[in-house]
Design an enzyme around this catalytic site. Structure first.
Site, PDB file in Angstrom:
ATOM      1  N   LYS A  32     -18.971-120.359  18.859  1.00 58.42           N
ATOM      2  CA  LYS A  32     -18.602-120.237  16.857  1.00 58.42           C
ATOM      3  C   LYS A  32     -18.691-120.826  16.542  1.00 58.42           C
ATOM      4  O   LYS A  32     -19.359-121.102  15.290  1.00 58.42           O
ATOM      5  CB  LYS A  32     -17.514-119.004  17.262  1.00 58.42           C
ATOM      6  CG  LYS A  32     -16.384-119.662  17.335  1.00 58.42           C
ATOM      7  CD  LYS A  32     -15.308-119.177  17.820  1.00 58.42           C
ATOM      8  CE  LYS A  32     -13.685-119.705  18.652  1.00 58.42           C
ATOM      9  NZ  LYS A  32     -14.372-121.073  19.344  1.00 58.42           N
ATOM     10  N   ARG A 104      -5.859-116.784  16.145  1.00 56.19           N
ATOM     11  CA  ARG A 104      -6.780-116.141  17.996  1.00 56.19           C
ATOM     12  C   ARG A 104      -5.133-116.237  18.442  1.00 56.19           C
ATOM     13  O   ARG A 104      -4.940-115.810  19.397  1.00 56.19           O
ATOM     14  CB  ARG A 104      -6.422-118.136  18.546  1.00 56.19           C
ATOM     15  CG  ARG A 104      -7.635-118.768  18.311  1.00 56.19           C
ATOM     16  CD  ARG A 104      -7.038-120.308  19.230  1.00 56.19           C
ATOM     17  NE  ARG A 104      -8.300-121.191  19.708  1.00 56.19           N
ATOM     18  CZ  ARG A 104      -8.953-121.757  19.683  1.00 56.19           C
ATOM     19  NH1 ARG A 104      -8.758-122.284  17.897  1.00 56.19           N
ATOM     20  NH2 ARG A 104      -9.545-122.435  20.685  1.00 56.19           N
ATOM     21  N   ARG A 143     -20.468-130.168  26.858  1.00 61.04           N
ATOM     22  CA  ARG A 143     -20.765-130.367  25.542  1.00 61.04           C
ATOM     23  C   ARG A 143     -20.341-132.072  25.490  1.00 61.04           C
ATOM     24  O   ARG A 143     -19.183-132.647  25.974  1.00 61.04           O
ATOM     25  CB  ARG A 143     -19.453-129.557  25.349  1.00 61.04           C
ATOM     26  CG  ARG A 143     -19.018-129.520  23.827  1.00 61.04           C
ATOM     27  CD  ARG A 143     -18.408-128.389  22.550  1.00 61.04           C
ATOM     28  NE  ARG A 143     -16.992-128.399  23.602  1.00 61.04           N
ATOM     29  CZ  ARG A 143     -16.076-127.592  23.157  1.00 61.04           C
ATOM     30  NH1 ARG A 143     -17.011-126.433  21.820  1.00 61.04           N
ATOM     31  NH2 ARG A 143     -15.224-127.171  23.387  1.00 61.04           N
ATOM     32  N   ARG A 176     -14.572-133.584  24.829  1.00 64.27           N
ATOM     33  CA  ARG A 176     -13.299-133.029  25.321  1.00 64.27           C
ATOM     34  C   ARG A 176     -12.083-133.083  25.804  1.00 64.27           C
ATOM     35  O   ARG A 176     -12.614-133.226  26.788  1.00 64.27           O
ATOM     36  CB  ARG A 176     -13.233-131.931  24.239  1.00 64.27           C
ATOM     37  CG  ARG A 176     -13.159-131.821  22.278  1.00 64.27           C
ATOM     38  CD  ARG A 176     -13.799-130.456  21.330  1.00 64.27           C
ATOM     39  NE  ARG A 176     -13.008-129.904  22.086  1.00 64.27           N
ATOM     40  CZ  ARG A 176     -12.806-128.613  21.753  1.00 64.27           C
ATOM     41  NH1 ARG A 176     -13.383-128.024  21.100  1.00 64.27           N
ATOM     42  NH2 ARG A 176     -11.583-127.321  21.885  1.00 64.27           N
ATOM     43  N   ARG A 187      -8.034-121.868  29.214  1.00 68.78           N
ATOM     44  CA  ARG A 187      -8.520-121.894  27.537  1.00 68.78           C
ATOM     45  C   ARG A 187      -8.566-120.121  27.818  1.00 68.78           C
ATOM     46  O   ARG A 187      -8.522-119.972  26.753  1.00 68.78           O
ATOM     47  CB  ARG A 187      -8.997-122.574  27.097  1.00 68.78           C
ATOM     48  CG  ARG A 187      -8.342-123.998  26.446  1.00 68.78           C
ATOM     49  CD  ARG A 187      -9.122-125.716  26.445  1.00 68.78           C
ATOM     50  NE  ARG A 187     -11.092-124.705  25.193  1.00 68.78           N
ATOM     51  CZ  ARG A 187     -11.960-125.648  25.207  1.00 68.78           C
ATOM     52  NH1 ARG A 187     -11.825-126.120  26.576  1.00 68.78           N
ATOM     53  NH2 ARG A 187     -12.404-125.287  24.956  1.00 68.78           N
TER      54      ARG A 187
HETATM   55  P1  AMP Z   1     -11.674-125.273  19.557  1.00 69.85           P
HETATM   56  O1  AMP Z   1     -11.775-126.535  18.578  1.00 69.85           O
HETATM   57  O2  AMP Z   1     -11.039-124.285  18.145  1.00 69.85           O
HETATM   58  O3  AMP Z   1     -11.651-124.928  20.488  1.00 69.85           O
HETATM   59  O4  AMP Z   1      -9.856-125.982  19.496  1.00 69.85           O
HETATM   60  C1  AMP Z   1      -9.280-126.709  20.805  1.00 69.85           C
HETATM   61  C2  AMP Z   1      -7.024-126.517  21.348  1.00 69.85           C
HETATM   62  O5  AMP Z   1      -7.044-126.602  19.300  1.00 69.85           O
HETATM   63  C3  AMP Z   1      -7.201-125.026  21.319  1.00 69.85           C
HETATM   64  O6  AMP Z   1      -7.307-125.178  22.529  1.00 69.85           O
HETATM   65  C4  AMP Z   1      -5.525-125.194  21.333  1.00 69.85           C
HETATM   66  O7  AMP Z   1      -5.196-126.082  22.086  1.00 69.85           O
HETATM   67  C5  AMP Z   1      -5.485-125.574  19.334  1.00 69.85           C
HETATM   68  N1  AMP Z   1      -5.900-124.855  18.686  1.00 69.85           N
HETATM   69  C6  AMP Z   1      -7.549-124.445  17.805  1.00 69.85           C
HETATM   70  N2  AMP Z   1      -6.729-122.979  17.618  1.00 69.85           N
HETATM   71  C7  AMP Z   1      -6.029-122.567  16.900  1.00 69.85           C
HETATM   72  C8  AMP Z   1      -4.981-121.962  16.483  1.00 69.85           C
HETATM   73  N3  AMP Z   1      -5.498-120.983  15.985  1.00 69.85           N
HETATM   74  N4  AMP Z   1      -3.755-121.783  17.232  1.00 69.85           N
HETATM   75  C9  AMP Z   1      -3.396-122.044  18.138  1.00 69.85           C
HETATM   76  N5  AMP Z   1      -3.976-123.463  18.684  1.00 69.85           N
HETATM   77  C10 AMP Z   1      -5.145-124.046  18.555  1.00 69.85           C
END
Ligand code: AMP
Length: 234
Positions: A32, A104, A143, A176, A187
């Site tokens: 995404k 989320r 990644r 990451r 996750r």
């Molecule tokens: P992502 O880069 O979208 O995979 O996000 C990495 C991490 O950031 C997630 O595993 C959460 O810990 C935190 N995170 C990102 N977006 C959100 C959200 N909308 N609500 C809560 N935690 C978030």
């Protein structure tokens, strides 16, 4: 998973400079973020990734970053109140955006609705990248992300030309800290329990577009573009 400079961008069928508000949904590793970047370039509207904003906060050791760090490293969700405030602040001067990784949870989705209806700018559509979870662990564990421009690579399937260096901007690539097996498993559990219910939430509002996420990046990008066109207000 793949750096976007290698993606074939089809002749644009969407008008540049459109006013649209779009959300991307999908499990971790569904692509995404990559598709949100491609669509953002096509439409010339900003991609807002809450994951990127939170990582920036962690890197810069801001108050939000300090609160978020522990949740992120374990692969859990950062509390709704923190993320909602971050998004409110980021979108307050925008009339168009692509939200990637937000909302989320149902609470975040409800708060976003309230916020956007107060601003008189409802969401146009929600793109759900539909993909089985099993193969995603391998994608995520390989990644690599650019520290400077957030371009995405994969150690095996889409390596950079020069190891550790971003093809796009020459920035440093890193893995990451939440792309470890334990955090990835957490996750996925979090996605299933908290984020997947958003599919029926948005489906009941008749703004959900479901895209088969098992196709190639170019094919997915083209399907998204075709579908999004139908939700474009004139
Ligand atoms: P992502 O880069 O979208 O995979 O996000 C990495 C991490 O950031 C997630 O595993 C959460 O810990 C935190 N995170 C990102 N977006 C959100 C959200 N909308 N609500 C809560 N935690 C978030």
């Amino acid at each position: 998973m793949f750096s976007i400079q290698k993606i074939f961008i089809s002749p644009t069928i969407l008008t540049n400079g459109v006013i649209m508000r779009i959300v991307f949904l999908g499990p971790p590793g569904s692509g995404k973020g990559t598709q949100a970047q491609v669509l953002s370039q096509k439409l010339h509207i900003p991609q807002i990734s809450t994951g990127d904003l939170l990582r920036e906060g962690v890197d810069q050791n801001t108050a939000i970053g300090q609160k978020a760090k522990e949740y992120m490293e374990k692969g859990g969700l950062v509390p709704d109140s923190i993320v909602i405030e971050l998004v409110r602040e980021r979108i307050k001067d925008e009339n168009s955006f692509i939200l990637d990784g937000f909302p989320r949870t149902i609470t975040q989705a409800q708060q976003l609705n309230r916020l956007l209806s107060r601003m008189n700018m409802p969401l146009d559509c929600v793109i759900n990248i539909d993909i089985p979870l099993e193969p995603l662990i391998e994608r995520l564990s390989g990644r690599l992300t650019c520290k400077s421009c957030n371009a995405i690579y994969h150690k095996t399937y889409n390596p950079p030309q020069k190891e550790g260096i971003c093809d796009v901007c020459g920035g440093e690539l890193y893995q990451r800290s939440d792309d470890t097996e334990a955090a990835i498993t957490h996750r996925f559990e979090t996605y299933k329990a908290q984020t997947e219910p958003l599919i029926s939430f948005y489906s009941s509002k008749n703004i959900l577009i479901t895209i088969d996420g098992t196709q190639s990046i170019d094919d997915i990008a083209q399907k998204i573009e075709q579908e999004v066109t139908q939700y474009q207000r004139s």
